[in-house]
Structures are given as C-alpha cells and as structure tokens.
Motif scaffolding. Sequence first.
Motif, short mmCIF file in Angstrom:
data_model
loop_
_atom_site.label_atom_id
_atom_site.label_comp_id
_atom_site.label_asym_id
_atom_site.label_seq_id
_atom_site.Cartn_x
_atom_site.Cartn_y
_atom_site.Cartn_z
N LEU A 130 0.82 -1.21 0.00
CA LEU A 130 0.00 0.00 0.00
C LEU A 130 0.85 1.26 0.00
O LEU A 130 0.39 2.32 -0.46
N ALA A 131 2.08 1.18 0.47
CA ALA A 131 2.99 2.32 0.32
C ALA A 131 3.26 2.59 -1.15
O ALA A 131 3.40 3.75 -1.58
N ASP A 132 3.35 1.53 -1.95
CA ASP A 132 3.49 1.66 -3.39
C ASP A 132 2.32 2.45 -3.98
O ASP A 132 2.49 3.36 -4.79
N GLU A 133 1.12 2.13 -3.53
CA GLU A 133 -0.08 2.81 -4.01
C GLU A 133 -0.08 4.29 -3.62
O GLU A 133 -0.41 5.17 -4.42
N ILE A 134 0.28 4.57 -2.38
CA ILE A 134 0.35 5.96 -1.93
C ILE A 134 1.34 6.74 -2.77
O ILE A 134 1.07 7.86 -3.22
N ALA A 135 2.49 6.15 -3.01
CA ALA A 135 3.55 6.85 -3.74
C ALA A 135 3.12 7.16 -5.17
O ALA A 135 3.21 8.31 -5.62
N TYR A 136 2.66 6.16 -5.91
CA TYR A 136 2.41 6.42 -7.33
C TYR A 136 1.19 7.30 -7.55
O TYR A 136 1.17 8.12 -8.48
N ASN A 137 0.18 7.20 -6.72
CA ASN A 137 -0.99 8.08 -6.91
C ASN A 137 -0.60 9.54 -6.76
O ASN A 137 -1.06 10.40 -7.51
N ASN A 138 0.23 9.84 -5.79
CA ASN A 138 0.58 11.22 -5.52
C ASN A 138 1.67 11.75 -6.44
O ASN A 138 1.56 12.88 -6.94
N HIS A 139 2.70 10.97 -6.71
CA HIS A 139 3.73 11.51 -7.60
C HIS A 139 3.28 11.55 -9.06
O HIS A 139 3.78 12.36 -9.84
N ASP A 140 2.30 10.72 -9.42
CA ASP A 140 1.78 10.82 -10.79
C ASP A 140 0.99 12.11 -10.99
O ASP A 140 1.01 12.69 -12.08
N ILE A 141 0.30 12.56 -9.94
CA ILE A 141 -0.34 13.87 -10.02
C ILE A 141 0.71 14.96 -10.21
O ILE A 141 0.57 15.83 -11.07
N GLU B 266 -7.44 22.88 -12.62
CA GLU B 266 -8.89 22.99 -12.76
C GLU B 266 -9.56 21.61 -12.81
O GLU B 266 -10.67 21.43 -12.30
N GLN B 267 -8.90 20.65 -13.44
CA GLN B 267 -9.44 19.30 -13.47
C GLN B 267 -9.45 18.66 -12.09
O GLN B 267 -10.41 18.00 -11.68
N LEU B 268 -8.35 18.85 -11.37
CA LEU B 268 -8.19 18.19 -10.08
C LEU B 268 -9.03 18.81 -8.98
O LEU B 268 -9.31 18.16 -7.96
N GLU B 269 -9.43 20.05 -9.15
CA GLU B 269 -10.25 20.70 -8.14
C GLU B 269 -11.56 19.96 -7.90
O GLU B 269 -12.13 20.02 -6.82
N ASP B 270 -12.04 19.26 -8.92
CA ASP B 270 -13.31 18.54 -8.81
C ASP B 270 -13.16 17.15 -8.19
O ASP B 270 -14.16 16.46 -7.96
N ILE B 271 -11.92 16.74 -7.95
CA ILE B 271 -11.67 15.45 -7.31
C ILE B 271 -11.59 15.69 -5.80
O ILE B 271 -10.68 16.38 -5.34
N ASP B 272 -12.54 15.14 -5.05
CA ASP B 272 -12.69 15.50 -3.64
C ASP B 272 -11.39 15.42 -2.85
O ASP B 272 -11.07 16.34 -2.09
N GLN C 59 -7.95 7.52 -8.54
CA GLN C 59 -7.29 6.59 -9.47
C GLN C 59 -8.05 6.51 -10.78
O GLN C 59 -7.44 6.42 -11.85
N GLN C 60 -9.36 6.52 -10.71
CA GLN C 60 -10.15 6.50 -11.94
C GLN C 60 -9.90 7.75 -12.78
O GLN C 60 -9.81 7.68 -14.01
N PHE C 61 -9.79 8.88 -12.11
CA PHE C 61 -9.47 10.12 -12.81
C PHE C 61 -8.10 10.03 -13.49
O PHE C 61 -7.95 10.38 -14.67
N LEU C 62 -7.09 9.57 -12.75
CA LEU C 62 -5.74 9.47 -13.32
C LEU C 62 -5.71 8.51 -14.50
O LEU C 62 -5.00 8.75 -15.49
N ARG C 63 -6.47 7.44 -14.42
CA ARG C 63 -6.48 6.47 -15.51
C ARG C 63 -6.98 7.11 -16.81
O ARG C 63 -6.41 6.91 -17.88
N GLN C 64 -8.03 7.89 -16.69
CA GLN C 64 -8.61 8.50 -17.88
C GLN C 64 -7.84 9.73 -18.34
O GLN C 64 -7.58 9.91 -19.54
N ALA C 65 -7.48 10.60 -17.40
CA ALA C 65 -6.92 11.90 -17.77
C ALA C 65 -5.42 11.86 -18.02
O ALA C 65 -4.91 12.66 -18.82
#
Length: 403
Positions: free
Chosen positions: A217-228, A240-246, A323-329
């Motif tokens: 799960l540390a892997d998941e935390i790292a890639y979700n945040n550094h990919d942003i 502007e796109q990310l503002e809508d992601i809670d 994650q769904q947002f990152l996959r598409q965008a």
Amino acid sequence: MPPEASHLGPDQYAPMPSMRGTPSHESWLAPYACSASTSGGRRQAEPPPRDRTEYQRDRDRIIHCSAFRRLEYKTQVFLNHEGDLFRTRLTHTLEVAQIARSIARALRLNEDLTEAIALAHDLGHTPFGHAGQDALGACMRGADPHGGGFEHNLQSLRVVDRLEERYAAFDGLNLCFETREGILKHCSRRNAERLGDVGARFLRGGQPSLEAQVANLADEIAYNNHDIDDGLRSGLLHLEQLEDIDFFGGHLDAVRAAYPGLGQKRLVSETIRRMISTLIADLIAQTQARIDEAQVCSPAEVRASPPLVAFSAPVREQLTRLQQFLRQALYRHPQVLHSTTKAARVLRELFTAYVDEPRLLPADHQRDRQGGQLRGIADYIAGMTDRYAIKEYRRLFSVHDWS
C-alpha cells in the motif's frame, strides 16, 4: 524443474544461525512483526552477519545489485528521455521505501524487512513501464502459451533468485524467505504452482507478513501522488481538473485558505504533501484497529487472517475516484498513449528479432538460462533500460528518429 521453482520445499529452507544478540532496535517490535532472528531462512545457508540483521543484509544486497541501478533509467509514467524531473522507476522505489518505513515504525513492524521489500518490488519491471510489461507479456503468451507468460512481480523474484550474478556461492541474492515472499505481490495460479513455499499462499489462501502488506500500500500511496505531481509538471493535467476530485480538491482548498496567493509550484507541493500525510495517518489508524480487532499475536496469525493493512472505507472510496481520474486523464492521455504505443512496438519487434535470430543476443544470453530460449529473451529485454532498448532497436533496424 521450471526456472522459477524453488530447489527447496516448504520445510527445507536453511535455518538462520543464531545471531550474537538481536540488535536492540528489534526488541521493541510488536509480537505480530517479523523478527530477523526467527526468519524462515535463506535457500542456501550462510554465516550470520556480524553487525546487522538478516533483513538489513537483504536490503544492502538489493541496493548494490545491478537491477536496482538500472531502475534509474526505466519509465514510471513518462519515458525516461522525456524530461529530467519526472519520476523514474528508481525514484518511485525510493519514495515507496520512505513511506513504507514511516508506516512500519508507527505500527512497530520490522522497518528493515519493510524497506527491503519496497526496494526490491520493481526490480523485474520492463523498460517503458506498464506498456512494456504488457507488450512482453503478450509476446511470451503468443510464443509459448504454456510457458507462464511474463509477470513483473515474478520477474522481480527471478532477478533476486537467479539472474543477479554477484556471489561465488550462489546465483541471485539468496534473500530471506520473508523478503522473497513480500516481493511476490501478485502471481497467477499457474506460476504459483511452480514456486514451492513462496507461492503456496496463492494456492491455499492466506496473507503475507504485515511488512509486505505495508510495502504494497505504500506503493499505491507513492504512485498516486507523484503521478499527479508529474502530470501537472508535464502540462497534461491541470489544477482545474483536479479541483473537482474531492481528495485533491479538499486539500487544495485548505492550502489556499492557509496561504493566499501561494505560487502554483508550492501550492501543488503543499497539497500533495498533505494528501500523503492524510493517507499515511489513515492507513496507520485503520490498520492498528484491524490488528487489535483480530487480536493477532504472531506473524503466523497474521498469515492466517484476512488482510489487515488497509485504508478506512471513506478514504478508500476517495482514493478509488482519484485513481479513476488518473487512468482516464493521464495514463490514457493521447500524448502518453503515443509514447507508450511506440515503446510497445519496440519491445515486440526486439522480441521477434531475437526469436528469429538468437545470435543477435549477447553471448551470455544465448545459452540456456534455466528456462529455455524464450525465457532468456524475456530476461534480456526485461533487464533493459528505456534508453538501451531504444539504442538496441535503432541498431537492429537502422531507425534514427525517435520523435
């Protein structure tokens, strides 16, 4: 015996020799943490280390191996040559290790084992990220439908068990059972059947150590945040796109309220820092609650329990939407797909060329490498860095333009 199979069965691991006193930092471990002094052992017995634990020895061997150095030039999301400031597979690995150690310390788990697993988890990854992995997997399935395909977790295990050539007494790094088990995050049933004890949990059910669950799960935390962070830096994502992601938007609003007029670079960094802190704190609290509820008192009881390392339900829901947002965008952005499509073609054509003419391979890869010619080709390609794969492609096909 298949190349991935262990030479030793479940009860045949070489027991760990007694250390001259367990290092003091292990004395405060929780009863459900793994202790180096009671490790399941190495496949080949070795004298105990003098001034470090067995898991520290594993960590050090991983850091000094060739496959770890090659991670510097392997893609995370953006191809290695596309920019100097984007994450590579190596910087991703270091971020995972840092996050994993922080969580392990808070839960009184074995930091050294957690770090070793985190540092080794991507050693078998192909060049060009997941596009490269998918391409090589398709090549292996097409060439040999019954040969087990290609899984990067399994390849990481193969690297530390077989492919590293550093020690006179054994192939690979001869790591402890717990480190090897933690590396194998996913595994198909077909391949698990070939792996002996390290693959047994994929057949009978059960979990790995808490240290392995934390590294996952540390892997998941790292890639979700550094990919942003990388997505915004590249210009493929916009605030502007990310503002809508809670999950992102809530932290962004808090930073803007606390620091009006803050420049975007610091605004993004502060937002991501708070996101990481929130995820780590939530994971620690939820995991401790699950441990207390399960009343586990040993690593064996951990293995017999459902997964214990987890986010709370609300945070998991927010993370899933992110994650769904990152996959598409991001991951399916036309510019990313343009690069990864070319990268996949490079690996497919290299694979075909080596199958058609094995003498194109270096001499030490032309011999049987414990798995036959196709597995040797997969080993060679998976070990390439991005830039070496491009260089080899240009050499074989006289292609000089990568634009």
